[in-house]
Design a protein around this motif. Sequence first.
Motif, PDB file in Angstrom:
ATOM      1  N   THR A   2       0.892  -1.154  -0.021  1.00  0.00           N
ATOM      2  CA  THR A   2      -0.093  -0.050   0.037  1.00  0.00           C
ATOM      3  C   THR A   2       0.827   1.225   0.126  1.00  0.00           C
ATOM      4  O   THR A   2       1.678   1.218   0.685  1.00  0.00           O
ATOM      5  N   ILE A   3       0.638   2.222  -0.771  1.00  0.00           N
ATOM      6  CA  ILE A   3       0.992   3.619  -0.683  1.00  0.00           C
ATOM      7  C   ILE A   3       0.044   4.507   0.056  1.00  0.00           C
ATOM      8  O   ILE A   3      -1.338   4.276  -0.473  1.00  0.00           O
ATOM      9  N   TYR A  57      -6.114   6.478   1.002  1.00  0.00           N
ATOM     10  CA  TYR A  57      -6.262   8.088   0.643  1.00  0.00           C
ATOM     11  C   TYR A  57      -6.691   8.280   2.291  1.00  0.00           C
ATOM     12  O   TYR A  57      -7.661   8.151   2.686  1.00  0.00           O
ATOM     13  N   CYS A  76      -3.814   2.204  -2.939  1.00  0.00           N
ATOM     14  CA  CYS A  76      -3.666   3.448  -2.353  1.00  0.00           C
ATOM     15  C   CYS A  76      -4.571   3.670  -1.345  1.00  0.00           C
ATOM     16  O   CYS A  76      -5.755   3.235  -1.251  1.00  0.00           O
ATOM     17  N   ALA A 104       1.619   3.623  -9.293  1.00  0.00           N
ATOM     18  CA  ALA A 104       1.133   3.075  -8.144  1.00  0.00           C
ATOM     19  C   ALA A 104       0.656   1.368  -8.676  1.00  0.00           C
ATOM     20  O   ALA A 104      -0.227   0.815  -8.227  1.00  0.00           O
ATOM     21  N   ALA A 108      -8.052   5.838  -9.028  1.00  0.00           N
ATOM     22  CA  ALA A 108      -6.796   5.111  -8.614  1.00  0.00           C
ATOM     23  C   ALA A 108      -6.140   4.439  -9.842  1.00  0.00           C
ATOM     24  O   ALA A 108      -4.875   4.227  -9.827  1.00  0.00           O
ATOM     25  N   ALA A 163      -3.021   1.755  -9.937  1.00  0.00           N
ATOM     26  CA  ALA A 163      -3.410   0.924  -8.743  1.00  0.00           C
ATOM     27  C   ALA A 163      -4.309  -0.160  -8.933  1.00  0.00           C
ATOM     28  O   ALA A 163      -5.286  -0.017  -9.611  1.00  0.00           O
ATOM     29  N   PHE A 176      -1.430   8.030   1.080  1.00  0.00           N
ATOM     30  CA  PHE A 176      -1.384   9.405   0.601  1.00  0.00           C
ATOM     31  C   PHE A 176      -2.134  10.258   1.831  1.00  0.00           C
ATOM     32  O   PHE A 176      -3.125   9.919   1.974  1.00  0.00           O
ATOM     33  N   GLY A 195      -8.104   1.776  -4.756  1.00  0.00           N
ATOM     34  CA  GLY A 195      -8.066   3.069  -3.801  1.00  0.00           C
ATOM     35  C   GLY A 195      -9.125   3.180  -2.867  1.00  0.00           C
ATOM     36  O   GLY A 195     -10.050   3.219  -3.231  1.00  0.00           O
TER      37      GLY A 195
END
Lengths: 179, 418
Positions: B157-158, B195, B193, B188, B215, B220, B160, B223
């Motif tokens: 996971t990223i 958020y 992601c 991604a 996303a 990705a 944000f 999202g």
Amino acid sequence: MLLTGKARKFSQEDDINTDYIISGRYKFKIQDPQELATHVMEDLDPNFFQRRQDGDFLVAGRNFGCGSSREQAPQAIKYAKINAVMAKSFARIFYRNAFNIGLPLIECDTDQIRENDELSVDLAKGVVANITQNKNLAIKPLPQVMLTLLADGGLVEHIRKHQGFALEEKSNIKNQISK
Amino acid sequence: MGQTIIEKIFSRHVGKKVSANEIVLAKIDFCLGQDGTSGIVIDSFKKMGAEKVFNPRQMAVIIDHSSPSPNEGVSRIHKKIRDFSLEQKINFYDIGQGVCHQIVPERGYVVPGDLVIGADSHTCTYGALNIAATGMGSTDVAACAATGQNWFKVPATIKFICQGKLPLGVYSKDLILYLIGQIGADGATYLSCEYTGQAIDALSIESRFTIANMAIEMGAKFGIMNGDQKTLAWVKKHSSRKFKFVQADQDAVYSKALEFNISQLTPQIAKPHQVDNVCPLSEVAGTPIAQGYIGTCTNGRLEDFAEAGKILRGRKIKKGVRLIIAPASNWILKEAMKKGYINILLEAGATLVTPGCGPCVGTHNGVPADGENVISTANRNFKGRMGNINAFIYLGSPATVAAAVIEGKIADPRKYLK
């Protein structure tokens, strides 16, 4: 399985999206994959279908197949009798779709390949040879799941053969096709 | 070791604790297809030897991409989808009901904590409701229809972290375009992601859908957002299913955490022909525009028409310029009519088309001419996307589209909102 053929590159290398591979103008109304194949890559290279030959490899840069989930994209490539797609990286939905329908994808440094280069690929051994330039390219090994799907002839055949998923043994979930 | 939202949802659907990069077979709560993809879902389903959908209540097919049918080829596909859906007794939405990604949450089929797959890349939209939803191809959806499951690689996971507050005239669309511009079309890939941050918390559910929806434009798989009081109220209004929010652990491991302060953000534009080709609107202000489009699974919701209405109220679209509007569902159309938004837009000279995808995918409802520039609230601006490879598509917020059709050129919407 040994595949041989020539490299086909495009004016745009990175981010070749599935709209370019097969346009929405066609995919919504044409069901015959053979007919769809005549429009493959048309929006990026209008003469592509004419200049391609059976057994060619599509060669691209990063993020090949980004965008829409349309399975008609790898289908159109496969039915245009392209052996495999080589790219620096692939978008994830396209990646699954290609293996699901039995189109091999190869991740390698495609800067080492020029238009028209003669290539040979041994998927089992994981070797790409650029015959024209007399050199071998390192490729990213395929995950076991992808090899299983290719060996079974795609996801449809896999499910039919095993009456459900048989990709990993250690699952706590019972998997069975619904009759 | 702590878990991300996605790792927790997968653990729940696999029946054991799993973490990023594991390959798992998971139970799926809901699957869907649309008219561009369901024909192949049906073919693959039958070829697999399946006879019945695993649970008809957990599948929906929506005719939205070319609806009503513009030609006989599409009509054949629609008929095939209609016949299969009625025979299998799955949830079926015929022409005019709306875009799949509005219908599925609006009709309450999906709730927080679910794992959902759809044969449409923008299935990630439901992440706004704390749902793990992702797009796949038709055969993957067919495999789910046949077995109720599919395999996944649990993504890393990223995170944000969006701090600050969006200024007046700057919307969630501008924020997501900005983030895509920062991270790139493959920034991604294979990742989820998350958020978070006060700027996300401050958004309405409709605005959150816009962000989760795009996303996929950074590659990705998911999202996703946390659930809060707004999510709770929205889901309860639309669904009678029971659910529990899934939160990341304090010590969850992320592949990356990116922090942004968005208090100074200005309207953003994605220029042709790539979604990550993003710049501040000021850089392209004055670019002539022939057609505007407000709609799609990204920005075809009530507040989108409300915002466009604020700008177009009492004004006219410039002569020689078109504005097409497509509400994301029949319900949204009716609500927008009750609130007077549709009337304001029609008075200004807009053309209302059937609830659904409208001209977004280039099959009908407003194909641009050679050399024309279009400004659209959609999620993609690829060459040929709207049906003509010689046209140019700019993406922006509904307010940005409204300002552009008044002036016949890209213009800052903020001057109409003072």
